[in-house]
Write a protein that holds these residues in place. Structure first.
Motif, PDB file in Angstrom:
ATOM      1  N   ALA A 160       0.870  -1.173   0.000  1.00 34.30           N
ATOM      2  CA  ALA A 160       0.000   0.000   0.000  1.00 34.30           C
ATOM      3  C   ALA A 160       0.911   1.229   0.000  1.00 34.30           C
ATOM      4  CB  ALA A 160      -0.890  -0.023   1.236  1.00 34.30           C
ATOM      5  N   PRO A 161       0.364   2.416  -0.202  1.00 35.57           N
ATOM      6  CA  PRO A 161       1.212   3.613  -0.116  1.00 35.57           C
ATOM      7  C   PRO A 161       1.883   3.691   1.265  1.00 35.57           C
ATOM      8  CG  PRO A 161      -0.945   4.154  -1.006  1.00 35.57           C
ATOM      9  CD  PRO A 161      -1.009   2.724  -0.552  1.00 35.57           C
ATOM     10  N   ASP A 162       3.158   4.053   1.268  1.00 36.61           N
ATOM     11  CA  ASP A 162       3.918   4.096   2.521  1.00 36.61           C
ATOM     12  C   ASP A 162       3.410   5.198   3.442  1.00 36.61           C
ATOM     13  OD1 ASP A 162       5.454   2.048   1.560  1.00 36.61           O
ATOM     14  OD2 ASP A 162       7.138   3.315   0.976  1.00 36.61           O
ATOM     15  N   ARG A 163       3.077   4.805   4.686  1.00 37.39           N
ATOM     16  CA  ARG A 163       2.725   5.759   5.735  1.00 37.39           C
ATOM     17  C   ARG A 163       3.765   5.766   6.849  1.00 37.39           C
ATOM     18  NH1 ARG A 163      -2.753   3.907   7.717  1.00 37.39           N
ATOM     19  NH2 ARG A 163      -2.216   5.345   9.386  1.00 37.39           N
ATOM     20  N   TYR A 164       4.482   4.648   6.965  1.00 37.24           N
ATOM     21  CA  TYR A 164       5.469   4.487   8.025  1.00 37.24           C
ATOM     22  C   TYR A 164       6.755   3.895   7.452  1.00 37.24           C
ATOM     23  CZ  TYR A 164       1.289   4.705  10.972  1.00 37.24           C
ATOM     24  OH  TYR A 164       0.114   5.072  11.567  1.00 37.24           O
ATOM     25  N   VAL A 165       7.858   4.172   8.152  1.00 38.95           N
ATOM     26  CA  VAL A 165       9.144   3.528   7.871  1.00 38.95           C
ATOM     27  C   VAL A 165       9.569   2.832   9.151  1.00 38.95           C
ATOM     28  CG1 VAL A 165      11.564   3.888   7.318  1.00 38.95           C
ATOM     29  CG2 VAL A 165       9.840   5.245   6.175  1.00 38.95           C
ATOM     30  N   LEU A 166       9.986   1.584   9.024  1.00 36.71           N
ATOM     31  CA  LEU A 166      10.475   0.825  10.162  1.00 36.71           C
ATOM     32  C   LEU A 166      11.990   0.775  10.083  1.00 36.71           C
ATOM     33  CD1 LEU A 166       9.694  -0.886  12.644  1.00 36.71           C
ATOM     34  CD2 LEU A 166       9.679  -2.872  11.128  1.00 36.71           C
TER      35      LEU A 166
END
Length: 171
Positions: A74-80
């Protein structure tokens, strides 16, 4: 005789327990929410930062495999962000040096960052310890260590994914 008595007592207790759980707002982690969204969709919006070490890449691969299956991004909302560190520790060392028992310890610090605000929203540490044997055969020793690293990375990756999913379910 024993089974019928157990089922007469056990079924009502199970039924009452289910009603109490429903009343307290319990919801399965991967259930679809009332608005149609799910934790699975939230996890698919998490990108995992590339790693520079082998064990870090193993942890990353385990997380990506479970949160972004093929075609599920999905479109990126977070970076881990991950910081994985592993080492071996001697558990048993015999005097004849024929057999040694070691443990591979893997500690991974992680941070979930909201892309829009660039602020960390969740962080934690995951740990795994996998024991393995060291014998007088060099190839066997290398393979035992590699297998321990892979197993530890799999365990840590699963723990990180579960903890991030629990956070996303509650937010």
């Amino acid at each position: 005789m024993m089974m019928t008595r157990l089922s007469r007592i056990g079924l009502p207790v199970l039924f009452i327990g289910a009603i109490l759980l429903q009343g307290c707002g319990y919801q399965p982690l991967y259930a679809t929410r009332s608005d149609g969204s799910s934790v699975t969709q939230d996890l698919a919006s998490v990108s995992v930062e590339a790693q520079s070490t082998r064990v870090g890449q193993l942890v990353r691969n385990e997380i990506v495999r479970s949160i972004r299956p093929a075609g599920g991004a999905a479109p990126d909302r977070y970076v881990l962000k991950l910081a994985a560190k592993g080492d071996s520790q001697t558990l048993v060392d015999t005097s004849d040096t024929v057999h040694r028992r070691l443990a591979y310890n893997l500690t991974t610090d992680f941070q979930l960052i909201d892309i829009s605000s660039r602020q960390p929203v969740f962080s934690g540490r995951a740990f795994s310890r996998v024991p393995y044997d060291r014998l007088n055969a060099s190839f066997t020793n290398v393979q035992a260590r590699v297998s321990a690293e892979e197993q530890a990375a799999q365990q840590v990756g699963q723990e990180v994914r579960l903890r991030v999913a629990a956070f996303l379910a509650g937010s």
